[in-house]
Every structure is written in structure tokens, then in C-alpha cells.
Design an enzyme around this catalytic site. Structure first.
Site, PDB file in Angstrom:
ATOM      1  N   CYS A 166       0.835  -1.209   0.000  1.00  0.00           N
ATOM      2  CA  CYS A 166       0.000   0.000   0.000  1.00  0.00           C
ATOM      3  C   CYS A 166       0.872   1.262   0.000  1.00  0.00           C
ATOM      4  CB  CYS A 166      -0.893  -0.037   1.233  1.00  0.00           C
ATOM      5  SG  CYS A 166      -1.736   1.496   1.633  1.00  0.00           S
ATOM      6  N   CYS A 180       0.173   3.750   2.752  1.00  0.00           N
ATOM      7  CA  CYS A 180       0.688   3.201   4.009  1.00  0.00           C
ATOM      8  C   CYS A 180       2.179   3.491   4.143  1.00  0.00           C
ATOM      9  CB  CYS A 180       0.455   1.693   4.080  1.00  0.00           C
ATOM     10  SG  CYS A 180      -1.268   1.178   4.040  1.00  0.00           S
TER      11      CYS A 180
END
Length: 124
Positions: free
Chosen positions: A30, A33
């Protein structure tokens, strides 16, 4: 305090043993992230009295399901064992500090009374 890996086995102890807990639900693939990770880590150094935990949604799918994580990163904040904030999306550093101060400033007696009242309604 550096961030800690949180697993199904350590979640309860982590939340019960700390006044404020911030959990970052993330995954290695991600991109948001990855952008949020250093912001979260830096905040953990500025706020050593708070437990900052990271939940790898790939390694801990049961936790992601239990918290109904539909988008990552998702930040979940506990205060005195109660979830007081849960929101998906990467957070900028100043916004994270603002959230932390808001969590610190909560009147938990009112919140605990509200939770108890809701629990009473459910058990009827």
C-alpha cells in the site's frame, strides 16, 4: 517509544495496559501506508507515553476483519480501552498531533457513562 507490531495475541494486552493506543492498519504493498509509516513512527518518538502499534493486515487478517477495515491505512485510537477514533486515510504529521491532543483531552467519564448506557440498552 518505537512502534510495536500488534497481533491477535497481543492486542488485548496492549489496549488494556495503556491509557492511549494508536493502531495503524497497513499493508506492505500500500503506497499511502508507506507514506504514512514515517509520520506514525516520528509521532511515536514525540509521544512516548502512547503505545503506537502497527497491524499488518496481510499477516493479521482476523484483526482487519474484526475492526472492519475496508481501506488502508486506517488509524484507530483507543483511550482507556474504548475506541474513540477510527478513520481510513493517511494523516499528515500536524493532523496526527492534533488528533493525539484531542484524544488526550477527552472527558472519559462522560464517554464511559455513554458506553454503559448503550450496553444497558442492548441487554434489555
Amino acid at each position: 517509544m518505537p512502534t510495536r507490531e500488534i497481533t491477535d495475541a497481543t492486542l488485548h494486552e496492549s489496549v488494556a495496559g495503556n491509557d492511549i493506543v494508536l493502531l495503524d492498519f497497513w499493508a506492505g504493498w500500500c503506497r499511502p501506508c508507506q507514506v504514512f509509516a514515517p509520520i506514525f513512527e516520528e509521532a511515536s518518538e514525540r509521544h512516548p507515553d502512547i503505545l503506537f502499534g502497527k497491524v499488518d493486515t496481510e499477516a493479521q487478517p482476523e484483526l482487519a476483519e474484526a475492526f472492519e477495515i475496508a481501506s488502508i491505512p486506517t488509524l484507530v485510537a483507543f483511550r482507556e480501552g474504548v475506541i474513540v477514533h477510527a478513520e481510513p486515510g493517511a494523516v499528515r504529521g500536524p493532523d496526527l498531533d492534533q488528533l493525539i491532543e484531542a484524544v488526550r483531552g477527552l472527558d472519559m467519564s462522560d464517554l464511559h457513562a455513554e458506553v454503559a448506557a448503550q450496553a444497558g440498552e442492548v441487554s434489555r
